[in-house]
Design a protein around this motif. Sequence first.
Motif, PDB file in Angstrom:
ATOM      1  N   VAL A 196     -20.441  60.220  80.521  1.00 28.05           N
ATOM      2  CA  VAL A 196     -20.235  61.055  81.711  1.00 28.05           C
ATOM      3  C   VAL A 196     -21.171  60.616  82.824  1.00 28.05           C
ATOM      4  O   VAL A 196     -20.756  60.464  83.988  1.00 28.05           O
ATOM      5  CB  VAL A 196     -20.450  62.559  81.389  1.00 28.05           C
ATOM      6  N   THR A 197     -22.433  60.408  82.492  1.00 28.85           N
ATOM      7  CA  THR A 197     -23.414  60.003  83.501  1.00 28.85           C
ATOM      8  C   THR A 197     -23.010  58.680  84.145  1.00 28.85           C
ATOM      9  O   THR A 197     -23.023  58.546  85.375  1.00 28.85           O
ATOM     10  CB  THR A 197     -24.811  59.880  82.859  1.00 28.85           C
ATOM     11  N   ARG A 198     -22.634  57.712  83.342  1.00 27.87           N
ATOM     12  CA  ARG A 198     -22.211  56.414  83.885  1.00 27.87           C
ATOM     13  C   ARG A 198     -20.915  56.537  84.674  1.00 27.87           C
ATOM     14  O   ARG A 198     -20.757  55.905  85.730  1.00 27.87           O
ATOM     15  CB  ARG A 198     -22.040  55.396  82.759  1.00 27.87           C
TER      16      ARG A 198
ATOM     17  N   ARG B 133     -17.963  55.544  88.938  1.00 31.71           N
ATOM     18  CA  ARG B 133     -16.585  55.775  89.370  1.00 31.71           C
ATOM     19  C   ARG B 133     -16.381  57.141  90.037  1.00 31.71           C
ATOM     20  O   ARG B 133     -15.253  57.524  90.333  1.00 31.71           O
ATOM     21  CB  ARG B 133     -15.642  55.672  88.160  1.00 31.71           C
ATOM     22  N   GLY B 134     -17.454  57.875  90.301  1.00 33.95           N
ATOM     23  CA  GLY B 134     -17.343  59.205  90.890  1.00 33.95           C
ATOM     24  C   GLY B 134     -16.626  59.211  92.229  1.00 33.95           C
ATOM     25  O   GLY B 134     -15.742  60.053  92.485  1.00 33.95           O
TER      26      GLY B 134
ATOM     27  N   LEU C  53     -12.914  58.581  91.711  1.00 34.86           N
ATOM     28  CA  LEU C  53     -12.246  59.775  91.185  1.00 34.86           C
ATOM     29  C   LEU C  53     -12.042  60.818  92.285  1.00 34.86           C
ATOM     30  O   LEU C  53     -10.990  61.454  92.355  1.00 34.86           O
ATOM     31  CB  LEU C  53     -13.067  60.374  90.035  1.00 34.86           C
ATOM     32  N   THR C  54     -13.028  60.968  93.149  1.00 35.74           N
ATOM     33  CA  THR C  54     -12.904  61.940  94.247  1.00 35.74           C
ATOM     34  C   THR C  54     -11.813  61.495  95.220  1.00 35.74           C
ATOM     35  O   THR C  54     -11.037  62.323  95.712  1.00 35.74           O
ATOM     36  CB  THR C  54     -14.254  62.096  94.979  1.00 35.74           C
ATOM     37  N   ARG C  55     -11.741  60.191  95.506  1.00 42.12           N
ATOM     38  CA  ARG C  55     -10.667  59.681  96.376  1.00 42.12           C
ATOM     39  C   ARG C  55      -9.305  59.941  95.743  1.00 42.12           C
ATOM     40  O   ARG C  55      -8.366  60.350  96.410  1.00 42.12           O
ATOM     41  CB  ARG C  55     -10.852  58.190  96.663  1.00 42.12           C
ATOM     42  N   TYR C  56      -9.201  59.679  94.436  1.00 39.74           N
ATOM     43  CA  TYR C  56      -7.943  59.917  93.728  1.00 39.74           C
ATOM     44  C   TYR C  56      -7.561  61.400  93.833  1.00 39.74           C
ATOM     45  O   TYR C  56      -6.417  61.733  94.150  1.00 39.74           O
ATOM     46  CB  TYR C  56      -8.084  59.501  92.265  1.00 39.74           C
TER      47      TYR C  56
ATOM     48  N   LEU D 157     -13.635  66.819  84.717  1.00 42.34           N
ATOM     49  CA  LEU D 157     -14.745  66.363  83.861  1.00 42.34           C
ATOM     50  C   LEU D 157     -15.050  67.389  82.776  1.00 42.34           C
ATOM     51  O   LEU D 157     -15.264  67.040  81.613  1.00 42.34           O
ATOM     52  CB  LEU D 157     -15.995  66.096  84.704  1.00 42.34           C
ATOM     53  N   VAL D 158     -15.050  68.658  83.149  1.00 44.36           N
ATOM     54  CA  VAL D 158     -15.315  69.713  82.164  1.00 44.36           C
ATOM     55  C   VAL D 158     -14.220  69.728  81.106  1.00 44.36           C
ATOM     56  O   VAL D 158     -14.499  69.833  79.906  1.00 44.36           O
ATOM     57  CB  VAL D 158     -15.436  71.090  82.868  1.00 44.36           C
TER      58      VAL D 158
END
Length: 195
Positions: free
Chosen positions: A15-17, A22-23, A26-29, A48-49
């Motif tokens: 999750v951290t990586r 890729r955060g 993912l937000t753009r997606y 994520l949760v």
Amino acid sequence: MAEAALDQPQWQQVVTRLVAERGDALTRYAYFVCGSQDDAADLVQDALVKTFGRLRNGFSVASAEGYVRRAILNTYIDRGRRTTRWRKIAHLTAVPDVADSPSAQSESRIDLHEELRKLTPRERACLVLRYYDDLKVDDIAETLELSSGAVKRYLSDGLAKMAVSLAEPDGTDHRPTGPRPTAPRTTALGARNGN
């Protein structure tokens, strides 16, 4: 910090990586899916949760990203379904911001009672039996032991007096509109005894 990262379970490291590497992607997606920057961040968080909420192990960053993207899409679709369902029933719970004042109805009711008091006893009795008890002219005639013609005359005279009294000077008629109130029928004996 490297030691702290080694102490974390594998899924937390993934999750951290994933968020670090890729955060933004993912937000753009999520933004392309929902069209709102604020909602996109919430979608990523919820995804994520959902993805890591069951302590999944064996994920690589690449495979975890695929699961998170799918969770983003599913979460967005689920929200849309809930919103659509809510829109179908929202009108049932809607409360108007401004409620009509009951004073106009109260004033009309008071006026009506006052005008009924001004009528002769037979005019009033005929009107009450006709419009409150919903009796026909012949039934009223039988109840009051009058002829049908006399009942029609009392009804006509009573309504005419009330129409003139309830009309405003500007010509506006404030007589009650809509269906006539109905009440249970009473027998002639019950009507005379006040039952």
